[in-house]
Design a protein around this motif. Structure first.
Motif, PDB file in Angstrom:
ATOM      1  N   VAL A  90      88.930  87.838  75.537  1.00  0.00           N
ATOM      2  CA  VAL A  90      88.984  86.617  74.550  1.00  0.00           C
ATOM      3  C   VAL A  90      90.875  86.998  74.112  1.00  0.00           C
ATOM      4  O   VAL A  90      91.699  88.776  73.992  1.00  0.00           O
ATOM      5  CB  VAL A  90      88.473  87.453  73.315  1.00  0.00           C
ATOM      6  N   GLN A  91      91.397  86.529  74.238  1.00  0.00           N
ATOM      7  CA  GLN A  91      93.098  86.474  73.356  1.00  0.00           C
ATOM      8  C   GLN A  91      93.315  85.958  71.796  1.00  0.00           C
ATOM      9  O   GLN A  91      94.344  86.591  71.251  1.00  0.00           O
ATOM     10  CB  GLN A  91      93.633  85.247  74.086  1.00  0.00           C
ATOM     11  N   THR A  92      92.379  86.093  70.703  1.00  0.00           N
ATOM     12  CA  THR A  92      92.089  86.129  69.600  1.00  0.00           C
ATOM     13  C   THR A  92      91.085  86.237  68.876  1.00  0.00           C
ATOM     14  O   THR A  92      89.977  85.709  68.888  1.00  0.00           O
ATOM     15  CB  THR A  92      92.248  84.140  68.842  1.00  0.00           C
ATOM     16  N   LEU A  93      91.093  87.342  68.304  1.00  0.00           N
ATOM     17  CA  LEU A  93      90.112  88.385  67.853  1.00  0.00           C
ATOM     18  C   LEU A  93      90.289  88.132  66.168  1.00  0.00           C
ATOM     19  O   LEU A  93      91.290  88.756  65.746  1.00  0.00           O
ATOM     20  CB  LEU A  93      90.115  89.968  68.480  1.00  0.00           C
ATOM     21  N   MET A  94      89.456  88.727  65.369  1.00  0.00           N
ATOM     22  CA  MET A  94      88.812  88.393  64.237  1.00  0.00           C
ATOM     23  C   MET A  94      87.956  89.635  63.972  1.00  0.00           C
ATOM     24  O   MET A  94      86.968  89.833  64.121  1.00  0.00           O
ATOM     25  CB  MET A  94      88.070  86.659  63.401  1.00  0.00           C
ATOM     26  N   ILE A  95      88.519  90.514  62.834  1.00  0.00           N
ATOM     27  CA  ILE A  95      87.941  91.388  62.257  1.00  0.00           C
ATOM     28  C   ILE A  95      86.692  91.300  61.199  1.00  0.00           C
ATOM     29  O   ILE A  95      88.226  91.628  60.013  1.00  0.00           O
ATOM     30  CB  ILE A  95      88.364  93.269  62.684  1.00  0.00           C
ATOM     31  N   PRO A  96      85.534  91.520  60.512  1.00  0.00           N
ATOM     32  CA  PRO A  96      85.601  91.637  59.539  1.00  0.00           C
ATOM     33  C   PRO A  96      85.819  92.829  58.205  1.00  0.00           C
ATOM     34  O   PRO A  96      86.060  94.173  58.898  1.00  0.00           O
ATOM     35  CB  PRO A  96      84.090  91.056  59.344  1.00  0.00           C
ATOM     36  N   MET A  97      85.762  92.338  57.626  1.00  0.00           N
ATOM     37  CA  MET A  97      85.627  93.590  56.291  1.00  0.00           C
ATOM     38  C   MET A  97      87.013  94.646  56.357  1.00  0.00           C
ATOM     39  O   MET A  97      86.032  96.181  56.559  1.00  0.00           O
ATOM     40  CB  MET A  97      84.530  94.295  56.504  1.00  0.00           C
ATOM     41  N   ARG A 143     102.276  89.778  74.170  1.00  0.00           N
ATOM     42  CA  ARG A 143     102.794  88.285  74.041  1.00  0.00           C
ATOM     43  C   ARG A 143     101.448  87.096  73.181  1.00  0.00           C
ATOM     44  O   ARG A 143     101.962  86.361  72.694  1.00  0.00           O
ATOM     45  CB  ARG A 143     103.900  88.062  74.952  1.00  0.00           C
ATOM     46  N   GLU A 144     100.280  87.442  73.987  1.00  0.00           N
ATOM     47  CA  GLU A 144      99.697  86.055  74.170  1.00  0.00           C
ATOM     48  C   GLU A 144      98.381  86.692  72.882  1.00  0.00           C
ATOM     49  O   GLU A 144      97.201  85.729  73.010  1.00  0.00           O
ATOM     50  CB  GLU A 144      99.176  85.878  74.975  1.00  0.00           C
ATOM     51  N   LEU A 145      97.999  87.885  72.823  1.00  0.00           N
ATOM     52  CA  LEU A 145      96.734  88.186  71.908  1.00  0.00           C
ATOM     53  C   LEU A 145      97.263  88.006  70.042  1.00  0.00           C
ATOM     54  O   LEU A 145      98.631  88.338  69.795  1.00  0.00           O
ATOM     55  CB  LEU A 145      96.645  89.793  72.187  1.00  0.00           C
ATOM     56  N   CYS A 146      96.401  88.224  69.461  1.00  0.00           N
ATOM     57  CA  CYS A 146      96.390  87.218  68.291  1.00  0.00           C
ATOM     58  C   CYS A 146      95.248  88.357  67.478  1.00  0.00           C
ATOM     59  O   CYS A 146      94.068  87.680  68.159  1.00  0.00           O
ATOM     60  CB  CYS A 146      96.316  86.302  68.392  1.00  0.00           C
ATOM     61  N   LEU A 147      95.502  88.774  66.229  1.00  0.00           N
ATOM     62  CA  LEU A 147      94.801  89.727  65.596  1.00  0.00           C
ATOM     63  C   LEU A 147      94.558  89.363  64.183  1.00  0.00           C
ATOM     64  O   LEU A 147      95.925  89.011  63.547  1.00  0.00           O
ATOM     65  CB  LEU A 147      95.360  91.354  65.789  1.00  0.00           C
ATOM     66  N   ILE A 148      93.408  88.724  63.879  1.00  0.00           N
ATOM     67  CA  ILE A 148      92.876  88.255  62.456  1.00  0.00           C
ATOM     68  C   ILE A 148      92.125  89.224  61.582  1.00  0.00           C
ATOM     69  O   ILE A 148      91.472  89.627  62.226  1.00  0.00           O
ATOM     70  CB  ILE A 148      92.507  86.751  62.937  1.00  0.00           C
ATOM     71  N   VAL A 149      92.433  89.617  60.828  1.00  0.00           N
ATOM     72  CA  VAL A 149      91.653  91.174  59.708  1.00  0.00           C
ATOM     73  C   VAL A 149      91.401  90.321  58.778  1.00  0.00           C
ATOM     74  O   VAL A 149      91.457  89.031  58.130  1.00  0.00           O
ATOM     75  CB  VAL A 149      92.897  91.556  59.739  1.00  0.00           C
ATOM     76  N   GLN A 150      90.024  90.484  58.417  1.00  0.00           N
ATOM     77  CA  GLN A 150      89.408  89.751  57.682  1.00  0.00           C
ATOM     78  C   GLN A 150      89.540  90.751  55.599  1.00  0.00           C
ATOM     79  O   GLN A 150      89.038  91.660  56.452  1.00  0.00           O
ATOM     80  CB  GLN A 150      88.058  89.517  57.640  1.00  0.00           C
ATOM     81  N   VAL A 151      89.781  89.479  55.410  1.00  0.00           N
ATOM     82  CA  VAL A 151      89.153  89.964  53.936  1.00  0.00           C
ATOM     83  C   VAL A 151      87.958  89.358  53.322  1.00  0.00           C
ATOM     84  O   VAL A 151      88.739  88.307  52.541  1.00  0.00           O
ATOM     85  CB  VAL A 151      91.544  89.884  52.665  1.00  0.00           C
ATOM     86  N   GLU A 152      87.271  90.231  52.216  1.00  0.00           N
ATOM     87  CA  GLU A 152      86.272  89.784  52.148  1.00  0.00           C
ATOM     88  C   GLU A 152      85.917  91.078  51.174  1.00  0.00           C
ATOM     89  O   GLU A 152      84.427  90.672  50.712  1.00  0.00           O
ATOM     90  CB  GLU A 152      85.065  88.684  52.691  1.00  0.00           C
ATOM     91  N   SER A 153      86.476  91.669  50.131  1.00  0.00           N
ATOM     92  CA  SER A 153      85.432  92.282  49.843  1.00  0.00           C
ATOM     93  C   SER A 153      87.405  93.100  48.303  1.00  0.00           C
ATOM     94  O   SER A 153      87.908  92.875  48.669  1.00  0.00           O
ATOM     95  CB  SER A 153      85.137  93.524  50.035  1.00  0.00           C
TER      96      SER A 153
END
Length: 266
Positions: A90-97, A143-153
């Motif tokens: 996994v190179q792009t990871l989204m984490i909820p909440m 360099r090639e990893l991407c972290l997306i954090v999820q804002v939903e509260s």
């Protein structure tokens, strides 16, 4: 062998709009079909779809030849699971909440090797290193990893500026469904208060110099959020698209015939 390029991260850097689709069937065959449609990115959902690490791996392998870039959403903040997901490639990871800068910093550390984090070293056991075929993977991986954090509260919205400002957070993704539910407007993300919160999160993210994304299957919503500054937008959900197409197909015939009989002759 060189470190595999992350096309999603490259797209964010170019500033171009990226249109995505949710992949919720949790099966590599269905996910490969979805990858063939030509969306810029797809979300392999490990939070609400019945996915496991092996099923996510199979889907990554299935979509590898296609243009559509896979983004994987984890079920939560489990640092051990994050390690496993990174190790399978996994190179792009989204984490909820994500609700605070402290949580965001912990996620950044989970994605980085010491001394900048605490990701464990898998070496030749991992697909991410192409089984030790990528030289200096430990030094170059970030360099090639991407972290997306999820804002939903409500807390996430209130802390959006601090969350987006965390070094190592590449993007913020807004979840209108959870946000509207948490604000007391169940099933109504179009409510004025929800829309104000969404705009607040977008503005805070852009002010921090980070990319912002959102889930918006309705076209009017997608175009409004894009005008507000969202760069990557999920404009469809595979299960919902199939369901609606199937219902529309059936309605063409049921609307023209009498009610179906309770008995059938074969």
């Amino acid at each position: 062998m060189i470190l595999p390029r992350n096309p999603f991260k490259a797209g964010l850097a170019h500033g171009e709009p990226l249109y995505g689709i949710w992949a919720g069937f949790a099966h590599p065959y269905a996910t490969e079909i979805t990858a063939s449609f030509g969306y810029d990115w797809m979300l392999i959902d490990g939070e609400h779809a019945p996915n496991t690490v092996p099923s996510i791996l199979a889907q990554l392998q299935a979509v590898a030849p296609y243009h559509t870039a896979p983004v994987v959403r984890a079920v939560g903040h489990d640092q051990l699971l994050i390690k496993q997901l990174l190790d399978i490639g996994v190179q792009t990871l989204m984490i909820p909440m994500v609700e605070s800068a402290e949580q965001a910093r912990a996620l950044v550390q989970a994605m980085r090797y010491p001394p900048h984090g605490f990701r464990g070293v898998g070496g030749g056991l991992t697909r991410a290193t192409r089984w030790d075929a990528v030289p200096d993977y430990i030094l170059d991986a970030q360099r090639e990893l991407c972290l997306i954090v999820q804002v939903e509260s409500r807390a996430g919205i209130d802390n959006a500026a601090a969350i987006a400002a965390v070094e190592g957070v590449d993007a913020v993704f807004i979840g209108p469904a959870d946000l509207s539910t948490g604000l007391g407007h169940v099933g109504n993300p179009s409510h004025r208060e929800v829309q104000q919160c969404i705009r607040q999160a977008i503005d805070a993210t852009l002010a921090a110099g980070k990319a912002c994304g959102i889930l918006a299957p309705a076209e009017d919503d997608a175009r409004r959020y894009q005008a507000w500054g969202c760069q990557f937008i999920a404009v469809g959900i595979d299960i919902s698209l199939m369901r609606q197409a199937a219902l529309n197909n059936l309605a063409r015939y049921r609307d023209l015939t009498a009610a179906p009989s309770t008995s059938r002759t074969y």
